[in-house]
Design an enzyme around this catalytic site. Structure first.
Site, PDB file in Angstrom:
ATOM      1  N   TRP A 153      -5.096  -5.787  -9.041  1.00  0.00           N
ATOM      2  CA  TRP A 153      -4.727  -5.518  -7.642  1.00  0.00           C
ATOM      3  C   TRP A 153      -5.147  -6.677  -6.747  1.00  0.00           C
ATOM      4  CZ3 TRP A 153      -1.560  -2.271  -5.252  1.00  0.00           C
ATOM      5  CH2 TRP A 153      -1.661  -2.151  -3.855  1.00  0.00           C
ATOM      6  N   TRP A 154      -6.356  -7.169  -6.926  1.00  0.00           N
ATOM      7  CA  TRP A 154      -6.825  -8.297  -6.128  1.00  0.00           C
ATOM      8  C   TRP A 154      -5.922  -9.503  -6.294  1.00  0.00           C
ATOM      9  CZ3 TRP A 154     -12.768  -8.360  -7.417  1.00  0.00           C
ATOM     10  CH2 TRP A 154     -13.395  -7.301  -6.742  1.00  0.00           C
ATOM     11  N   TYR A 195      -9.893   7.492   1.713  1.00  0.00           N
ATOM     12  CA  TYR A 195      -9.855   6.039   1.903  1.00  0.00           C
ATOM     13  C   TYR A 195      -8.702   5.742   2.848  1.00  0.00           C
ATOM     14  CZ  TYR A 195     -10.402   1.135   0.249  1.00  0.00           C
ATOM     15  OH  TYR A 195     -10.640  -0.212   0.145  1.00  0.00           O
ATOM     16  N   HIS A 218       0.819  -1.213   0.000  1.00  0.00           N
ATOM     17  CA  HIS A 218       0.000   0.000   0.000  1.00  0.00           C
ATOM     18  C   HIS A 218       0.854   1.265   0.000  1.00  0.00           C
ATOM     19  CE1 HIS A 218      -3.270  -2.780   0.639  1.00  0.00           C
ATOM     20  NE2 HIS A 218      -4.077  -1.797   0.267  1.00  0.00           N
TER      21      HIS A 218
END
Length: 106
Positions: free
Chosen positions: A76-77, A41, A22
């Site tokens: 991304w997942w 976020y 991240h």
């Protein structure tokens, strides 16, 4: 503004790697989040329980719901599947949280 919160699980031995990924989030992922209405976020970690708490502010639920359909989100997942609990499609296992209190600005 719509406030959303949800919980996820990171694997116990992957806290640092989750943080690193991240810290180095792909610019195209950030761009997609913004394009789909993310105003703010944040993700927090409870290291004792391996629980991630995510807080998100969006402007439109329907627009936000389309993030999962994007190629960058799918990528991304797949990138994150080895550090956290995911479904067969690599989407994170999430538990939506109900807001029970909010002190806003007047």
């Amino acid at each position: 503004m719509i406030r959303k919160a949800f919980a996820m699980k990171v694997f116990a031995d992957c806290h640092a790697e989750y943080q690193k990924r991240h810290d180095e989030i792909w610019p195209e992922m950030v761009e997609m989040l913004r394009e789909h209405g993310a105003q703010s976020y944040s993700i927090f970690l409870d290291a004792k329980t391996n629980t991630l708490f995510a807080y998100l502010e969006i402007d439109d639920e329907e627009r936000w719901g389309k993030t999962a359909e994007t190629e960058i989100c799918q990528k991304w997942w797949a990138y994150m599947k080895d550090v956290m609990e995911t479904h067969a499609d690599h989407s994170p296992v999430t538990v939506e949280l109900q807001e029970v209190f909010h002190l806003g600005n007047k």
